[in-house]
Design a protein around this motif. Sequence first.
Motif, PDB file in Angstrom:
ATOM      1  N   LYS A   8       0.956  -1.132   0.020  1.00 13.62           N
ATOM      2  CA  LYS A   8      -0.139  -0.262  -0.085  1.00 13.62           C
ATOM      3  C   LYS A   8       0.803   1.337   0.132  1.00 13.62           C
ATOM      4  N   THR A   9       0.714   2.488  -0.681  1.00 12.66           N
ATOM      5  CA  THR A   9       1.724   3.458  -0.556  1.00 12.66           C
ATOM      6  C   THR A   9      -0.071   4.619  -0.716  1.00 12.66           C
ATOM      7  N   GLU A  10       0.363   5.858  -0.290  1.00 11.41           N
ATOM      8  CA  GLU A  10      -1.046   6.862  -0.616  1.00 11.41           C
ATOM      9  C   GLU A  10      -0.081   8.099  -0.828  1.00 11.41           C
ATOM     10  N   ASP A  11      -0.031   9.045  -1.820  1.00 13.28           N
ATOM     11  CA  ASP A  11       1.100  10.355  -2.032  1.00 13.28           C
ATOM     12  C   ASP A  11      -0.578  10.904  -2.424  1.00 13.28           C
ATOM     13  N   SER A  16      -1.133  15.366 -14.035  1.00 13.01           N
ATOM     14  CA  SER A  16      -0.211  14.262 -14.655  1.00 13.01           C
ATOM     15  C   SER A  16       0.693  13.870 -14.557  1.00 13.01           C
ATOM     16  N   GLU A  17       1.346  13.080 -12.547  1.00 11.57           N
ATOM     17  CA  GLU A  17       1.919  12.214 -12.553  1.00 11.57           C
ATOM     18  C   GLU A  17       1.168  10.879 -12.363  1.00 11.57           C
ATOM     19  N   ILE A  18       0.111  11.223 -11.732  1.00  9.59           N
ATOM     20  CA  ILE A  18      -1.235  10.031 -11.509  1.00  9.59           C
ATOM     21  C   ILE A  18      -1.133   9.125 -13.028  1.00  9.59           C
ATOM     22  N   ALA A  19      -1.349   9.989 -13.643  1.00 12.14           N
ATOM     23  CA  ALA A  19      -1.807   9.648 -15.538  1.00 12.14           C
ATOM     24  C   ALA A  19      -0.897   9.166 -15.824  1.00 12.14           C
ATOM     25  N   GLN A  20       0.298   9.158 -15.446  1.00 13.74           N
ATOM     26  CA  GLN A  20       1.724   8.470 -16.008  1.00 13.74           C
ATOM     27  C   GLN A  20       2.022   7.153 -14.799  1.00 13.74           C
ATOM     28  N   THR A  21       1.227   7.242 -13.977  1.00  8.22           N
ATOM     29  CA  THR A  21       1.557   6.108 -13.513  1.00  8.22           C
ATOM     30  C   THR A  21       0.828   5.184 -13.682  1.00  8.22           C
ATOM     31  N   SER A  38       8.270   1.261  -3.720  1.00 10.69           N
ATOM     32  CA  SER A  38       7.372   2.537  -2.876  1.00 10.69           C
ATOM     33  C   SER A  38       9.471   2.848  -2.066  1.00 10.69           C
ATOM     34  N   ALA A  39       9.269   3.418  -1.447  1.00 11.60           N
ATOM     35  CA  ALA A  39      10.685   4.018  -0.753  1.00 11.60           C
ATOM     36  C   ALA A  39      11.026   2.328   0.127  1.00 11.60           C
TER      37      ALA A  39
END
Length: 80
Positions: A8-11, A16-21, A38-39
């Motif tokens: 799980k990750t939530e940021d 635009s970044e979301i669309a690329q992801t 994730s990190a």
Amino acid sequence: MPEEQLFKTEDVHTRSEIAQTLTAAAEQIESGTVELTSATQEQSVSIPDEPTLEVELERLTDSETGEQRYELEYELRWTE
């Protein structure tokens, strides 16, 4: 059925970044293997040829503040 959260990750990101992801995720889904990183976490999963796709849009209202927020979820499901 017991639930085991594997990743799980939530940021906050720009649209635009979301669309690329999501575009990168779509390419991985099409290839049949999804790599989640994730990190602090890594997870890989194979996607079958015909999983179930659920798309859900909700409007939620905070009972204390009355503030409304929206949640748009794309979910893949399958059994092994």
